[in-house]
Design an enzyme around this catalytic site. Structure first.
Site, PDB file in Angstrom:
ATOM      1  N   GLU A   1      -1.974   5.458  13.635  1.00 30.09           N
ATOM      2  CA  GLU A   1      -1.629   6.678  12.906  1.00 30.09           C
ATOM      3  C   GLU A   1      -1.929   7.921  13.739  1.00 30.09           C
ATOM      4  OE1 GLU A   1      -1.886   8.582   8.411  1.00 30.09           O
ATOM      5  OE2 GLU A   1      -3.239   6.930   8.938  1.00 30.09           O
TER       6      GLU A   1
ATOM      7  N   PHE B   1       1.410  -3.058   4.657  1.00 33.03           N
ATOM      8  CA  PHE B   1       1.733  -4.357   5.221  1.00 33.03           C
ATOM      9  C   PHE B   1       3.239  -4.600   5.072  1.00 33.03           C
ATOM     10  CE2 PHE B   1      -2.579  -6.765   4.635  1.00 33.03           C
ATOM     11  CZ  PHE B   1      -3.101  -6.047   5.686  1.00 33.03           C
TER      12      PHE B   1
ATOM     13  N   HIS C   1      -9.792   1.700  -0.634  1.00 32.46           N
ATOM     14  CA  HIS C   1      -8.356   1.472  -0.527  1.00 32.46           C
ATOM     15  C   HIS C   1      -7.848   0.894  -1.844  1.00 32.46           C
ATOM     16  CE1 HIS C   1      -4.437   0.745   0.837  1.00 32.46           C
ATOM     17  NE2 HIS C   1      -4.688   0.324   2.070  1.00 32.46           N
TER      18      HIS C   1
ATOM     19  N   CYS D   1       0.800  -1.223   0.000  1.00 32.84           N
ATOM     20  CA  CYS D   1       0.000   0.000   0.000  1.00 32.84           C
ATOM     21  C   CYS D   1       0.836   1.279   0.000  1.00 32.84           C
ATOM     22  CB  CYS D   1      -0.934  -0.001   1.203  1.00 32.84           C
ATOM     23  SG  CYS D   1      -1.894  -1.506   1.354  1.00 32.84           S
TER      24      CYS D   1
ATOM     25  N   LYS E   1      -9.425   7.674   1.562  1.00 34.44           N
ATOM     26  CA  LYS E   1      -9.967   6.322   1.387  1.00 34.44           C
ATOM     27  C   LYS E   1     -11.434   6.228   1.816  1.00 34.44           C
ATOM     28  CE  LYS E   1      -5.520   3.915   1.844  1.00 34.44           C
ATOM     29  NZ  LYS E   1      -4.656   5.084   2.107  1.00 34.44           N
TER      30      LYS E   1
ATOM     31  N   HIS F   1      -3.065   8.041   5.873  1.00 35.14           N
ATOM     32  CA  HIS F   1      -3.242   6.706   5.290  1.00 35.14           C
ATOM     33  C   HIS F   1      -4.662   6.240   5.578  1.00 35.14           C
ATOM     34  CE1 HIS F   1      -2.035   2.936   3.587  1.00 35.14           C
ATOM     35  NE2 HIS F   1      -2.305   2.273   4.701  1.00 35.14           N
TER      36      HIS F   1
END
Length: 395
Positions: free
Chosen positions: A301, A384, A325, A158, A320, A290
């Site tokens: 975050e 990830f 996403h 991502c 998002k 994010h």
């Protein structure tokens, strides 16, 4: 080290086939979700690109490209047109192409596996290899527009799109390129891919609600976001309109857990991006987070922004919530969103927000866009594998 500026933007996103439509959808907080065409009877909802003219607008034969490459080519074409890059004003051997993706050729792979294992065909289609190569999207952008500089794909889950933009800026700074077509593209809405994500129990059943109490997970999306970068000298020499300056970039790895985000790693990369741009926390007016809508990511975050910015934490929003996403495309789409916020003097909202979560207690610009005098903005991507990237844009 040369100054790097953005002169072109391109996007294909759910409900938006170009930059003006994208900004309209984003600032209105208009999340467009539905059951995916590849899994219409399931319980999964996604943010899908449903533009019926998509393949008609391609400058190359659509059947030769995987859907992710089609999205990359379209977004790149819009960005190049906005930047007015052509062979009359630019040496095309000095134009780099770097596209990020998380899983290349997923649509083509899914189709060919069906052909083999369901239909019993003796072999896949002859173009299966070229359509599913990791480098396919970057190669097709190069072919479609005659760009002959360094060309490759970055695959870092991502964070791919943000890494691509940052590395493109570094190529220009170092003198290896004068211009870079950079960003991310992803088309993950195949039956197998969606069911694989659903098996992780992190997909929301309705909409994505980043940072909100009652959030239930992420929503898969597809699309592409591309930025044309060039050295400030090159832009001046050809009279280009500068949209923003790439002030800072940083990337890092947590070297920890494959799935659980690290607050320390997130804070580290944000601080490093600010340092690279010669900025202090109080200089940043907006963060495009994010913000996936998962419990763990949004909590981490938020804590990381507090650690990096302290009392100077600026308003934050999560694209998002509108786009879903886009995995490898997310960083590219969100960089376009961040530059548009700077250009328009308006912070797009975090859509679908219900009420505050005690563990997410910053200003997330809920549901309604906010006018603001923006000079500097940060765009975050946390992937990830503990792969982190942050970009700082200024005007």
């Amino acid at each position: 080290m040369r100054e790097v500026v953005a002169t072109g933007l391109g996007v294909v996103a759910p409900g938006a086939g170009d930059v003006p439509a994208f900004w309209n959808v984003l600032r209105r907080g208009q999340a467009i979700t539905a059951p995916p065409s590849a899994l219409p009877d399931g319980k999964i909802r996604v943010a899908e690109v449903t533009d019926p003219t998509l393949t008609d607008r391609l400058p190359v034969k659509a059947a030769a490209l995987d859907r992710s490459a089609q999205l990359a080519v379209l977004a790149s074409g819009e960005a190049l047109a906005m930047a007015a890059i052509n062979s009359d004003n630019t040496d095309l051997t000095r134009v780099a192409v770097i596209i990020g993706n998380g899983g290349a050729g997923l649509t083509s792979l899914d189709e060919q596996f069906y052909r083999l294992y369901h239909d019993g065909q003796p072999r896949p289609h002859p173009m299966s290899v070229s359509k599913s190569m990791s480098s396919s999207s970057a190669s097709w952008v190069s072919i479609a527009y005659g760009l002959k500089g360094p060309t490759f794909v970055i695959a870092s889950a991502c964070a791919s799109g943000t890494h691509a933009i940052g590395i493109g800026a570094e190529l220009i700074k170092s003198g290896l390129a004068d211009v870079a077509v950079v960003g991310g593209a992803e088309a993950p809405l195949t039956r197998g891919t969606m069911l694989a994500w659903d098996s992780m129990r992190i997909l929301a059943p309705d909409v994505c609600r980043p940072f909100s109490k009652g959030r239930l997970g992420l929503l898969l999306g597809e699309g592409a976001g591309v930025v044309v970068l060039e050295s400030a000298d090159h832009a001046r020499a050809r009279g280009a309109i500068v949209l923003a300056r790439v002030a800072g970039f940083a990337c890092s790895a947590d070297a920890g857990d494959m799935f659980n985000p690290s607050e320390q790693g997130m804070a580290l990369v944000m601080n490093a991006a600010l340092k690279a741009g010669g900025l202090m926390p109080g200089d940043v007016d907006y963060i495009n987070a994010h913000g996936t809508g998962t419990l763990a990511n949004d909590r981490a975050e938020t804590a990381a922004i507090k650690a990096a910015f302290g009392a100077a934490a600026p308003p934050i929003s999560a694209s998002k919530s509108v786009t879903g996403h886009g995995l490898g495309a997310a960083g590219g789409i969100e960089a376009v969103a961040t530059i548009l916020a700077l250009q328009n003097g308006e912070i797009p909202p975090t859509a679908n927000y219900i009420e505050p979560d005690p563990e997410c207690d910053l200003d997330y610009v809920p549901n309604v866009a906010r006018p603001a005098g923006l000079r500097a903005a940060l765009s975050n991507s946390f992937a990830f594998g503990g792969l982190n990237a942050s970009l700082v844009f200024t005007v």
